[in-house]
Design a protein around this motif. Structure first.
Motif, PDB file in Angstrom:
ATOM      1  N   TYR A 121       0.841  -1.210   0.000  1.00 14.39           N
ATOM      2  CA  TYR A 121       0.000   0.000   0.000  1.00 14.39           C
ATOM      3  C   TYR A 121       0.871   1.252   0.000  1.00 14.39           C
ATOM      4  O   TYR A 121       0.598   2.207  -0.733  1.00 14.39           O
ATOM      5  CB  TYR A 121      -0.921  -0.003   1.224  1.00 14.39           C
ATOM      6  CG  TYR A 121      -1.724   1.273   1.398  1.00 14.39           C
ATOM      7  CD1 TYR A 121      -2.807   1.558   0.579  1.00 14.39           C
ATOM      8  CD2 TYR A 121      -1.385   2.191   2.390  1.00 14.39           C
ATOM      9  CE1 TYR A 121      -3.551   2.719   0.740  1.00 14.39           C
ATOM     10  CE2 TYR A 121      -2.110   3.363   2.559  1.00 14.39           C
ATOM     11  CZ  TYR A 121      -3.194   3.614   1.726  1.00 14.39           C
ATOM     12  OH  TYR A 121      -3.917   4.785   1.886  1.00 14.39           O
ATOM     13  N   GLU A 123       2.188   1.890  -3.427  1.00 13.89           N
ATOM     14  CA  GLU A 123       1.158   2.482  -4.283  1.00 13.89           C
ATOM     15  C   GLU A 123       1.055   3.991  -4.045  1.00 13.89           C
ATOM     16  O   GLU A 123       0.949   4.773  -5.004  1.00 13.89           O
ATOM     17  CB  GLU A 123      -0.194   1.830  -4.005  1.00 13.89           C
ATOM     18  CG  GLU A 123      -0.314   0.385  -4.470  1.00 13.89           C
ATOM     19  CD  GLU A 123      -1.610  -0.247  -4.026  1.00 13.89           C
ATOM     20  OE1 GLU A 123      -2.453   0.478  -3.440  1.00 13.89           O
ATOM     21  OE2 GLU A 123      -1.789  -1.464  -4.251  1.00 13.89           O
ATOM     22  N   LYS A 124       1.080   4.393  -2.775  1.00 17.34           N
ATOM     23  CA  LYS A 124       0.968   5.816  -2.450  1.00 17.34           C
ATOM     24  C   LYS A 124       2.210   6.588  -2.902  1.00 17.34           C
ATOM     25  O   LYS A 124       2.107   7.742  -3.352  1.00 17.34           O
ATOM     26  CB  LYS A 124       0.746   5.993  -0.949  1.00 17.34           C
ATOM     27  CG  LYS A 124      -0.501   5.326  -0.391  1.00 17.34           C
ATOM     28  CD  LYS A 124      -1.768   5.802  -1.083  1.00 17.34           C
ATOM     29  CE  LYS A 124      -2.144   7.215  -0.731  1.00 17.34           C
ATOM     30  NZ  LYS A 124      -3.439   7.625  -1.320  1.00 17.34           N
ATOM     31  N   GLU A 153       1.919   6.986  -6.625  1.00 17.18           N
ATOM     32  CA  GLU A 153       0.810   7.900  -6.923  1.00 17.18           C
ATOM     33  C   GLU A 153       1.210   9.361  -6.729  1.00 17.18           C
ATOM     34  O   GLU A 153       0.758  10.241  -7.469  1.00 17.18           O
ATOM     35  CB  GLU A 153      -0.374   7.543  -6.011  1.00 17.18           C
ATOM     36  CG  GLU A 153      -1.609   8.398  -6.187  1.00 17.18           C
ATOM     37  CD  GLU A 153      -2.681   8.022  -5.174  1.00 17.18           C
ATOM     38  OE1 GLU A 153      -3.349   8.934  -4.651  1.00 17.18           O
ATOM     39  OE2 GLU A 153      -2.846   6.816  -4.892  1.00 17.18           O
ATOM     40  N   ASN A 154       2.060   9.627  -5.750  1.00 20.57           N
ATOM     41  CA  ASN A 154       2.436  11.011  -5.416  1.00 20.57           C
ATOM     42  C   ASN A 154       3.912  11.301  -5.656  1.00 20.57           C
ATOM     43  O   ASN A 154       4.484  12.200  -5.049  1.00 20.57           O
ATOM     44  CB  ASN A 154       2.060  11.298  -3.953  1.00 20.57           C
ATOM     45  CG  ASN A 154       0.567  11.250  -3.729  1.00 20.57           C
ATOM     46  OD1 ASN A 154      -0.161  12.113  -4.191  1.00 20.57           O
ATOM     47  ND2 ASN A 154       0.110  10.227  -3.024  1.00 20.57           N
ATOM     48  N   LYS A 155       4.512  10.512  -6.535  1.00 24.40           N
ATOM     49  CA  LYS A 155       5.945  10.625  -6.835  1.00 24.40           C
ATOM     50  C   LYS A 155       6.360  12.035  -7.210  1.00 24.40           C
ATOM     51  O   LYS A 155       7.405  12.539  -6.773  1.00 24.40           O
ATOM     52  CB  LYS A 155       6.278   9.652  -7.967  1.00 24.40           C
ATOM     53  CG  LYS A 155       7.707   9.724  -8.475  1.00 24.40           C
ATOM     54  CD  LYS A 155       7.922   8.738  -9.615  1.00 24.40           C
ATOM     55  CE  LYS A 155       9.342   8.817 -10.156  1.00 24.40           C
ATOM     56  NZ  LYS A 155       9.542   7.842 -11.275  1.00 24.40           N
TER      57      LYS A 155
END
Length: 330
Positions: free
Chosen positions: A127, A130-131, A134-136
């Motif tokens: 998880y 994924e975050k 997503e916010n790279k």
């Protein structure tokens, strides 16, 4: 005992600490907390001592979070440590405002929604990955790479079986301070005793005949950062909420190993494994100090511990302790 000025006695008096109940309403909901109170030994009235109000605030905060299942400050720090990420980048990656995590670290209590996000990040490296992806673009490249590397390492390390995780959790819970080296040996002995008593392996992983004794490589990767120091809650937090799938007989084996082999230090356990056939036979052809990745097969472990069980009776603490003492004194 320490003394404090008692406003009822009007003089310095000795006092004692005791736990008392406190009823408090927070956001319209009633709670009963247990806090520490200081009481005059002479008149029995409550007195105020330095630091007691801060202690009570911490006690209430801890219990409130437990009642409502809210993430703790320590758990947030664990997230930052295990994923190698700062408080501001963590806020951004999880979709919070930039100053959210700093506020939580200063004592602000998260909402239930934000608490669940933080708990999910703590439990699941997948998880967290994924975050991060997503916010790279919202954090610096250096912060992203550092955290992604730590996250990928955790995902790889957590390929260990649920049974193995359960055994690790039980060992850490029962013994408290356990170094990675000591844990490796206790896992090996748990497997051996399980094969001898239950006639089945307690987990599927195989260990290897390393220089310092039997080692489970995936477990080594998970805890290698602690070196010779005790494993603390940072990495343990990742696995301690895993569902327990161990049977009663398997749990009994872990208890037995913790209460026998677990009272010895890592170096004593290492010496013990060096006197045993499974490690010695698997190291054949290797000089002392030469690295090896040779598997210590379950068949070897099974045959050896069955034989020792017949000689010493591994169903009881006394039998195992006799085996350990005699083996260490060879």
């Amino acid at each position: 005992m320490k003394c404090i000025f008692c406003e009822y006695c009007r003089m310095e008096r000795e006092y004692k600490l005791k736990k008392v109940k406190l009823n408090k309403v927070i956001r319209g909901k009633a709670y009963e907390f247990v806090i520490t109170g200081a009481y005059c030994e002479t008149c029995g009235e409550r007195v105020t001592i330095p630091g007691i109000l801060d202690l009570n605030a911490l006690e209430i905060d801890k219990q409130y979070r437990q009642f409502e299942d809210i993430v703790t400050i320590e758990e947030i720090r664990n997230i930052m440590e295990i994923y190698q990420i700062g408080k501001t980048p963590l806020s951004i990656v999880l979709g919070f405002g930039e100053i959210t995590i700093p506020r939580y670290l200063d004592g602000q209590v998260p909402s239930k929604q934000y608490s669940e996000i933080l708990k999910k990040a703590l439990r699941s490296p997948k998880y967290m990955k994924e975050k991060l992806l997503e916010n790279k673009e919202k954090i610096t490249t250096a912060a992203f790479k550092k955290s992604m590397k730590a996250t990928d390492e955790l995902i790889h390390a957590l390929s260990i079986s649920t049974q193995m995780m359960n055994v690790i959790c039980m060992i850490l819970e029962e013994l408290g301070e356990v170094s990675p080296l000591m844990l490796q040996k206790l896992l090996y002995y748990t497997q051996g005793v399980s094969l001898a008593l239950n006639h089945e392996p307690i987990f599927e992983e195989d260990c290897q005949a390393w220089v310092h004794g039997p080692v489970y490589p995936t477990v080594y990767q998970l805890f290698k950062g602690f070196s010779f120091n005790p494993i603390d809650d940072q990495r343990y937090a990742i696995i301690k909420n895993i569902q327990n799938v161990l049977s009663v007989s398997q749990q009994n084996v872990v208890h037995l190993v913790a209460n026998t082999f677990g009272i010895y230090g890592a170096k004593s356990l290492e010496k013990l494994t060096h006197n045993e056939k499974p490690w010695l036979l698997s190291r054949q052809g290797y000089d002392e100090g030469i690295p090896s990745q040779e598997v210590i097969t379950k068949d070897l472990i099974n045959a050896y511990f069955l034989d020792m069980h017949r000689q010493y009776d591994f169903t009881c603490v006394e039998g195992i302790n006799k085996y350990i003492n005699e083996s260490l004194n060879k």
